[in-house]
Design an enzyme around this catalytic site. Sequence first.
Site, PDB file in Angstrom:
ATOM      1  N   LYS A   9      38.729   2.717  20.301  1.00  0.00           N
ATOM      2  CA  LYS A   9      39.076   3.935  19.569  1.00  0.00           C
ATOM      3  C   LYS A   9      37.790   4.673  19.136  1.00  0.00           C
ATOM      4  CE  LYS A   9      43.423   1.995  17.775  1.00  0.00           C
ATOM      5  NZ  LYS A   9      44.242   1.827  16.532  1.00  0.00           N
ATOM      6  N   TYR A  49      51.430   7.527  20.853  1.00  0.00           N
ATOM      7  CA  TYR A  49      51.877   6.940  19.600  1.00  0.00           C
ATOM      8  C   TYR A  49      53.300   7.377  19.236  1.00  0.00           C
ATOM      9  CZ  TYR A  49      47.326   4.844  18.452  1.00  0.00           C
ATOM     10  OH  TYR A  49      46.197   4.064  18.428  1.00  0.00           O
ATOM     11  N   PHE A  57      52.009   7.561   8.363  1.00  0.00           N
ATOM     12  CA  PHE A  57      50.610   7.667   8.803  1.00  0.00           C
ATOM     13  C   PHE A  57      50.457   8.332  10.166  1.00  0.00           C
ATOM     14  CE2 PHE A  57      52.229   3.381   9.851  1.00  0.00           C
ATOM     15  CZ  PHE A  57      52.009   3.321  11.228  1.00  0.00           C
ATOM     16  N   ARG A  85      45.991  -9.163  22.775  1.00  0.00           N
ATOM     17  CA  ARG A  85      46.431  -8.948  21.385  1.00  0.00           C
ATOM     18  C   ARG A  85      45.823 -10.007  20.458  1.00  0.00           C
ATOM     19  NH1 ARG A  85      49.087  -4.241  19.700  1.00  0.00           N
ATOM     20  NH2 ARG A  85      50.007  -5.521  18.056  1.00  0.00           N
ATOM     21  N   THR A  91      46.817  -6.117  13.229  1.00  0.00           N
ATOM     22  CA  THR A  91      46.684  -4.657  13.083  1.00  0.00           C
ATOM     23  C   THR A  91      45.819  -4.291  11.885  1.00  0.00           C
ATOM     24  OG1 THR A  91      48.865  -4.352  14.070  1.00  0.00           O
ATOM     25  CG2 THR A  91      48.009  -2.525  12.757  1.00  0.00           C
ATOM     26  N   ASN A 112      40.658   0.647  13.074  1.00  0.00           N
ATOM     27  CA  ASN A 112      40.687  -0.759  13.480  1.00  0.00           C
ATOM     28  C   ASN A 112      40.178  -0.978  14.908  1.00  0.00           C
ATOM     29  OD1 ASN A 112      42.914   0.200  14.817  1.00  0.00           O
ATOM     30  ND2 ASN A 112      44.393  -1.168  13.838  1.00  0.00           N
ATOM     31  N   HIS A 115      42.796  -0.413  20.548  1.00  0.00           N
ATOM     32  CA  HIS A 115      44.234  -0.404  20.831  1.00  0.00           C
ATOM     33  C   HIS A 115      44.508  -1.340  21.990  1.00  0.00           C
ATOM     34  CE1 HIS A 115      48.305   0.902  21.721  1.00  0.00           C
ATOM     35  NE2 HIS A 115      47.938   0.805  22.990  1.00  0.00           N
ATOM     36  N   GLU A 126      51.814   2.914  28.957  1.00  0.00           N
ATOM     37  CA  GLU A 126      50.505   3.402  28.514  1.00  0.00           C
ATOM     38  C   GLU A 126      49.523   3.527  29.684  1.00  0.00           C
ATOM     39  OE1 GLU A 126      49.655   0.632  25.334  1.00  0.00           O
ATOM     40  OE2 GLU A 126      51.222   1.503  24.057  1.00  0.00           O
TER      41      GLU A 126
HETATM   42  P1  DAT Z   1      48.658  -2.062  16.738  1.00  0.00           P
HETATM   43  O1  DAT Z   1      47.543  -1.068  16.939  1.00  0.00           O
HETATM   44  O2  DAT Z   1      48.135  -3.392  16.259  1.00  0.00           O
HETATM   45  O3  DAT Z   1      49.576  -2.169  17.918  1.00  0.00           O
HETATM   46  P2  DAT Z   1      50.773  -0.513  15.444  1.00  0.00           P
HETATM   47  O4  DAT Z   1      51.279  -0.201  16.812  1.00  0.00           O
HETATM   48  O5  DAT Z   1      51.767  -1.069  14.462  1.00  0.00           O
HETATM   49  O6  DAT Z   1      49.541  -1.528  15.497  1.00  0.00           O
HETATM   50  O7  DAT Z   1      50.144   0.781  14.790  1.00  0.00           O
HETATM   51  C1  DAT Z   1      49.357   1.657  15.572  1.00  0.00           C
HETATM   52  C2  DAT Z   1      48.153   2.081  14.761  1.00  0.00           C
HETATM   53  O8  DAT Z   1      48.570   2.820  13.630  1.00  0.00           O
HETATM   54  C3  DAT Z   1      47.332   0.913  14.195  1.00  0.00           C
HETATM   55  O9  DAT Z   1      46.415   0.394  15.137  1.00  0.00           O
HETATM   56  C4  DAT Z   1      46.646   1.579  13.047  1.00  0.00           C
HETATM   57  C5  DAT Z   1      47.675   2.592  12.554  1.00  0.00           C
HETATM   58  N1  DAT Z   1      48.453   2.038  11.425  1.00  0.00           N
HETATM   59  C6  DAT Z   1      49.389   1.060  11.479  1.00  0.00           C
HETATM   60  N2  DAT Z   1      49.884   0.805  10.266  1.00  0.00           N
HETATM   61  C7  DAT Z   1      49.246   1.663   9.421  1.00  0.00           C
HETATM   62  C8  DAT Z   1      49.316   1.904   8.018  1.00  0.00           C
HETATM   63  N3  DAT Z   1      50.133   1.227   7.222  1.00  0.00           N
HETATM   64  N4  DAT Z   1      48.487   2.859   7.504  1.00  0.00           N
HETATM   65  C9  DAT Z   1      47.648   3.568   8.283  1.00  0.00           C
HETATM   66  N5  DAT Z   1      47.539   3.387   9.617  1.00  0.00           N
HETATM   67  C10 DAT Z   1      48.327   2.447  10.163  1.00  0.00           C
HETATM   68 MG    MG Z   2      50.921  -0.854  18.733  1.00  0.00          MG
END
Ligand code: DAT
Ligand code: MG
Length: 147
Positions: A9, A49, A57, A85, A91, A112, A115, A126
């Site tokens: 990212k 997304y 968010f 993963r 996450t 973080n 992705h 994707e």
């Molecule tokens: P991952 O990236 O581990 O697959 P996800 O698909 O649940 O996680 O969420 C996508 C992204 O969204 C994640 O990498 C960071 C952001 N995100 C997730 N939960 C969040 C939150 N509570 N506040 C802010 N950003 C968040």
């Molecule tokens: Mg995800």
Amino acid sequence: MEKTFLMVKPDGVQRNLIGEIVHRFESKGFQLVGAKLMKVSQELAEKHYGEHKDKPFFGELVSFITSGPVFAMVWQGENVIAQARQMMGATNPADATPGSIRGDFAVQVSQNIIHGSDSPESAEREIALFFDESDLISYEKIVNKWV
Ligand code: DAT
Ligand code: MG
């Protein structure tokens, strides 16, 4: 062979972590089959997304992922989707195990570093969003018989 979509990212690119992250997946024994440095458009970010569009968010997430270049990759290998993963970590970096990418390099959930696709269905979706079939290279690595 299974494939997954991984993306360094904008925070990972800015923090000079492309090489470190590629190194981890290479060292593990996975095979890089496609990669590009690119800017994610608003439209692509919203599609990528899409599953989070109703989350509070979502706006922040889309503006973050479009804020600077990303390094998009396709990696191949046995069980690579779940393994990647694991290597990424939870996450929220606060919950990510030390030794994982997020555990070692990140502090906040909104930045973080990486992705990775979370299932075979999301990997397929994707990869197709970010790459043309012709961008992906199929090649033999002799070392694979030792992995
Ligand atoms: P991952 O990236 O581990 O697959 P996800 O698909 O649940 O996680 O969420 C996508 C992204 O969204 C994640 O990498 C960071 C952001 N995100 C997730 N939960 C969040 C939150 N509570 N506040 C802010 N950003 C968040
Ligand atoms: Mg995800």
